[in-house]
Design an enzyme around this catalytic site. Sequence first.
Site, PDB file in Angstrom:
ATOM      1  N   LEU A 146      54.216  89.873 119.689  1.00  0.00           N
ATOM      2  CA  LEU A 146      54.290  91.326 119.534  1.00  0.00           C
ATOM      3  C   LEU A 146      54.740  92.041 120.787  1.00  0.00           C
ATOM      4  O   LEU A 146      55.452  93.046 120.689  1.00  0.00           O
ATOM      5  CB  LEU A 146      52.953  91.870 119.055  1.00  0.00           C
ATOM      6  CG  LEU A 146      52.866  91.893 117.544  1.00  0.00           C
ATOM      7  CD1 LEU A 146      51.617  92.600 117.098  1.00  0.00           C
ATOM      8  CD2 LEU A 146      54.089  92.581 116.943  1.00  0.00           C
TER       9      LEU A 146
ATOM     10  N   GLY B 209      54.921  86.337 107.465  1.00  0.00           N
ATOM     11  CA  GLY B 209      53.488  86.530 107.249  1.00  0.00           C
ATOM     12  C   GLY B 209      53.055  87.901 106.782  1.00  0.00           C
ATOM     13  O   GLY B 209      52.080  88.032 106.057  1.00  0.00           O
TER      14      GLY B 209
ATOM     15  N   ASP C 297      49.958  81.648 106.846  1.00  0.00           N
ATOM     16  CA  ASP C 297      50.213  80.257 106.451  1.00  0.00           C
ATOM     17  C   ASP C 297      49.729  79.259 107.493  1.00  0.00           C
ATOM     18  O   ASP C 297      49.508  79.591 108.653  1.00  0.00           O
ATOM     19  CB  ASP C 297      51.711  80.028 106.261  1.00  0.00           C
ATOM     20  CG  ASP C 297      52.452  79.934 107.598  1.00  0.00           C
ATOM     21  OD1 ASP C 297      52.302  80.860 108.424  1.00  0.00           O
ATOM     22  OD2 ASP C 297      53.142  78.927 107.832  1.00  0.00           O
TER      23      ASP C 297
ATOM     24  N   ARG D 193      49.982  80.804 101.845  1.00  0.00           N
ATOM     25  CA  ARG D 193      50.340  82.234 101.887  1.00  0.00           C
ATOM     26  C   ARG D 193      49.960  82.954 100.603  1.00  0.00           C
ATOM     27  O   ARG D 193      49.696  84.139 100.601  1.00  0.00           O
ATOM     28  CB  ARG D 193      51.864  82.401 102.035  1.00  0.00           C
ATOM     29  CG  ARG D 193      52.420  82.043 103.379  1.00  0.00           C
ATOM     30  CD  ARG D 193      53.849  82.583 103.472  1.00  0.00           C
ATOM     31  NE  ARG D 193      54.651  81.882 104.461  1.00  0.00           N
ATOM     32  CZ  ARG D 193      54.626  82.145 105.767  1.00  0.00           C
ATOM     33  NH1 ARG D 193      53.855  83.093 106.233  1.00  0.00           N
ATOM     34  NH2 ARG D 193      55.392  81.467 106.603  1.00  0.00           N
TER      35      ARG D 193
ATOM     36  N   ASP E 210      47.630  86.966 118.006  1.00  0.00           N
ATOM     37  CA  ASP E 210      46.840  85.903 118.631  1.00  0.00           C
ATOM     38  C   ASP E 210      46.983  86.036 120.152  1.00  0.00           C
ATOM     39  O   ASP E 210      46.262  86.800 120.777  1.00  0.00           O
ATOM     40  CB  ASP E 210      47.350  84.562 118.090  1.00  0.00           C
ATOM     41  CG  ASP E 210      46.549  83.375 118.591  1.00  0.00           C
ATOM     42  OD1 ASP E 210      45.468  83.576 119.161  1.00  0.00           O
ATOM     43  OD2 ASP E 210      47.007  82.224 118.406  1.00  0.00           O
TER      44      ASP E 210
HETATM   45  P1  IMP Z   1      51.054  85.171 119.104  1.00  0.00           P
HETATM   46  O1  IMP Z   1      52.423  85.355 119.673  1.00  0.00           O
HETATM   47  O2  IMP Z   1      50.301  84.082 119.803  1.00  0.00           O
HETATM   48  O3  IMP Z   1      50.265  86.465 119.058  1.00  0.00           O
HETATM   49  O4  IMP Z   1      51.234  84.584 117.652  1.00  0.00           O
HETATM   50  C1  IMP Z   1      51.331  85.374 116.552  1.00  0.00           C
HETATM   51  C2  IMP Z   1      51.908  84.614 115.379  1.00  0.00           C
HETATM   52  O5  IMP Z   1      51.366  83.301 115.288  1.00  0.00           O
HETATM   53  C3  IMP Z   1      51.530  85.316 114.107  1.00  0.00           C
HETATM   54  O6  IMP Z   1      52.534  86.204 113.703  1.00  0.00           O
HETATM   55  C4  IMP Z   1      51.363  84.176 113.144  1.00  0.00           C
HETATM   56  O7  IMP Z   1      52.601  83.885 112.534  1.00  0.00           O
HETATM   57  C5  IMP Z   1      50.942  82.992 113.980  1.00  0.00           C
HETATM   58  N1  IMP Z   1      49.474  82.823 113.972  1.00  0.00           N
HETATM   59  C6  IMP Z   1      48.599  83.021 114.995  1.00  0.00           C
HETATM   60  N2  IMP Z   1      47.331  82.780 114.622  1.00  0.00           N
HETATM   61  C7  IMP Z   1      47.386  82.444 113.318  1.00  0.00           C
HETATM   62  C8  IMP Z   1      46.374  82.105 112.338  1.00  0.00           C
HETATM   63  O8  IMP Z   1      45.162  82.087 112.579  1.00  0.00           O
HETATM   64  N3  IMP Z   1      46.853  81.838 111.084  1.00  0.00           N
HETATM   65  C9  IMP Z   1      48.160  81.875 110.745  1.00  0.00           C
HETATM   66  N4  IMP Z   1      49.132  82.186 111.624  1.00  0.00           N
HETATM   67  C10 IMP Z   1      48.751  82.464 112.901  1.00  0.00           C
HETATM   68 MG    MG Z   2      53.682  86.084 111.999  1.00  0.00          MG
END
Ligand code: IMP
Ligand code: MG
Length: 172
Positions: A105, A41, A156, A162, A100
């Site tokens: 991270l 991404g 995506d 993308r 998110d």
């Molecule tokens: P987290 O571990 O829940 O913070 O998820 C982060 C990852 O989920 C990001 O690197 C994205 O690949 C994917 N992601 C989370 N929200 C979105 C969105 O709104 N659009 C696209 N990808 C998302």
């Molecule tokens: Mg990502």
Amino acid sequence: MSELIPVLTETEIEQHIHQLAQRISDDYRNKNLMMIGVLKGAFVFLSDLMRRLTIPVEVEFVRLSSYGKSHTSSGKIEIPKDLCLDVKDKHVLIVEDIVDTGVTLSTLAAHIASLNPKSVKICALIDKLERRKTDCQVDYACHTVEGGFLVGYGLDYAEKYRNLPAIYHLKL
Ligand code: IMP
Ligand code: MG
């Protein structure tokens, strides 16, 4: 039919990145900066951001297990492509498309911190607040949203969208 609602135009993205690059260039002047992009991404964002910096930078990529075709993170993060460059004596800036829940991270930042860099900070194209589960701190963000599923400019949904030059809210 799915609907794409504009969130950031190409021009707005450009302006945000310009400002962010200035801040990063100021903060990391005379420091060994290594940007680590999270595939896939972040590659569009990272490629624009690094070209706006006015300081030297090394670039590396990691690949993490991703959402696949679902809207929600599995909570279990794997690292199919780890770092090749040595982060010792480097100030690491992790570059991510969107934060998110923060699970991805936090896991990656802890992994990189265990490799003894001088510092680790986080830069995200989008900081999405609504579902944050960890205390993972986003140090630099281009744009902040409450929620919704965003696509375009590297982001995506099931590997699609993308390539869109702007960022949209995807309504399924
Ligand atoms: P987290 O571990 O829940 O913070 O998820 C982060 C990852 O989920 C990001 O690197 C994205 O690949 C994917 N992601 C989370 N929200 C979105 C969105 O709104 N659009 C696209 N990808 C998302
Ligand atoms: Mg990502």
